[in-house]
Design an enzyme around this catalytic site. Structure first.
Site, mmCIF file in Angstrom:
data_model
loop_
_atom_site.group_PDB
_atom_site.id
_atom_site.type_symbol
_atom_site.label_atom_id
_atom_site.label_comp_id
_atom_site.label_asym_id
_atom_site.label_seq_id
_atom_site.Cartn_x
_atom_site.Cartn_y
_atom_site.Cartn_z
ATOM 1 N N GLU A 5 0.899 -1.123 -0.029
ATOM 2 C CA GLU A 5 0.120 -0.052 -0.073
ATOM 3 C C GLU A 5 0.812 1.288 0.064
ATOM 4 O O GLU A 5 0.784 2.154 -0.809
ATOM 5 C CB GLU A 5 -1.020 0.040 1.105
ATOM 6 N N CYS A 158 -13.199 3.384 -15.490
ATOM 7 C CA CYS A 158 -13.516 4.656 -15.328
ATOM 8 C C CYS A 158 -12.266 5.354 -15.429
ATOM 9 O O CYS A 158 -11.917 6.094 -14.677
ATOM 10 C CB CYS A 158 -14.220 4.572 -14.129
HETATM 11 S S1 SF4 Z 1 -20.666 4.912 -16.109
HETATM 12 FE FE1 SF4 Z 1 -19.874 6.274 -14.951
HETATM 13 S S2 SF4 Z 1 -18.630 5.315 -13.339
HETATM 14 FE FE2 SF4 Z 1 -19.011 3.971 -14.976
HETATM 15 S S3 SF4 Z 1 -17.134 4.098 -16.329
HETATM 16 FE FE3 SF4 Z 1 -18.747 5.748 -17.086
HETATM 17 S S4 SF4 Z 1 -18.489 7.350 -16.006
HETATM 18 FE FE4 SF4 Z 1 -17.270 5.854 -14.936
#
Ligand code: SF4
Length: 330
Positions: A5, A158
């Site tokens: 970590e 994301c």
């Molecule tokens: S839906 Fe929202 S949380 Fe999911 S990858 Fe797309 S931007 Fe990110």
């Protein structure tokens, strides 16, 4: 878990892996880490950067031996009292190692959550709100899996640019996705350009062919590491004059500044430096550790025994190449 970590704060996984393996070979237990010399610990970290992490890791191991019988504590408050462990690191360790329902908020998680609620300010200005969100979302039945999944979502789906929303399980709830603004969030800070410091650095030789190195004070970015002495060039000052002044101020000795050895550019997170390194010859006075913790005369071969910052390693390499050809003051 704890060591990884800490290493993974500000450093990528692929860089960390060989360091982690070597580290665990050198310090397989908290007791062995606590008992090690600081110089040995800094040497094992050499090249990973952000050296406050390793100084804190070492001190934390000593504290665990002293206060917790050498066993990593399981209470959040005790973990937070250890040097170098903030809230998100504590959450990462306690949820992953002991499956405790403690939230996390690293850079990837901030981005995911900022998009989830279509945050209208940069994350840094909404930290309390993001912590509340991370706490509220955390699955108390499986905190380890949840936190890991949240970090993985940020790291692989994301992502900062072009999030792969088609693969995301949260599209239904994600406000940024539903508003079509996922690539514009999180909002970024407008940053001032980072300062650039011009530094004069001295490789000081004595008549025995040894080089003078100094150990930086414990505080600060590179605290406890060894370096070639020098300092910042003042406005209107030449590199040579800067080196002469700095060495007089820092070590109390007179030197002759000779040829340039190398120029090294290095970028840290908040500033960049250009090191103008010159061969120098010791002329007068006994070196004193005025602005450092310790000084030593060492041979070129002995330099490997000391932990140096990354930018200084290029100086050592240049010295090896140079001295292979000739000695600078003959
Ligand atoms: S839906 Fe929202 S949380 Fe999911 S990858 Fe797309 S931007 Fe990110």
């Amino acid at each position: 878990m704890w060591v990884s970590e800490i290493m993974l704060q500000q450093t990528q996984v692929k860089t960390v892996i060989p360091y982690f393996q070597r580290w665990m070979g050198l310090f397989p237990t908290i007791q062995q880490l606590a008992a090690a010399e600081q110089q040995q610990v800094l040497k094992a970290w050499q090249g990973l950067g952000y050296y406050a992490r390793v100084r804190n890791l070492h001190q934390a191991a000593q504290k665990i031996v002293l206060n917790h019988n050498g066993i990593f504590p399981k209470q959040l408050e005790s973990v937070l009292s250890l040097p170098g462990i903030g809230r998100t690191t504590a959450g990462g360790i306690l949820s992953a190692a002991f499956d405790q329902p403690v939230p996390i908020l690293d850079g990837n998680v901030k981005r995911v959550l900022a998009r989830l609620v279509a945050l209208q300010v940069p994350p840094r200005r909404a930290i309390a709100h993001l912590w509340e969100l991370s706490t509220a979302l955390l699955d108390p039945q499986q905190p380890c899996n949840f936190n890991q999944a949240l970090m993985d979502l940020g790291a692989t789906v994301c992502t900062p640019r072009q999030p792969d929303c088609d693969r995301c399980p949260w599209t239904f709830h994600c406000q940024a996705y539903n508003l079509g603004v996922q690539s514009e969030l999180p909002m970024s800070e407008t940053r001032a350009p980072i300062p650039h410091k011009i530094i004069g650095v001295a490789v000081i030789w004595n008549d025995q062919g040894q080089i003078l190195i100094d150990r930086r004070p414990q505080t600060g970015l590179l605290g406890g590491l060894w370096e070639f002495p020098g300092g910042k060039v003042e406005p209107g000052e030449t590199i040579e004059a800067c080196i002469q002044r700095e060495i007089q101020e820092e070590l109390g000795i007179g030197i002759e500044v000779g040829d340039r050895l190398i120029v090294v550019d290095h970028t840290y997170t908040h500033f960049k430096v250009t090191l103008n390194v010159h061969h120098c010859r010791h002329l007068s006075g006994e070196p004193q550790p005025i602005e450092c913790d310790e000084i030593r005369w060492v041979t070129l071969n002995e330099l490997d025994q000391y932990p140096f910052p990354k930018a200084n390693l290029q100086i050592i390499e240049a010295l090896r190449e140079f001295c292979h050809l000739k000695y600078p003051f003959t």
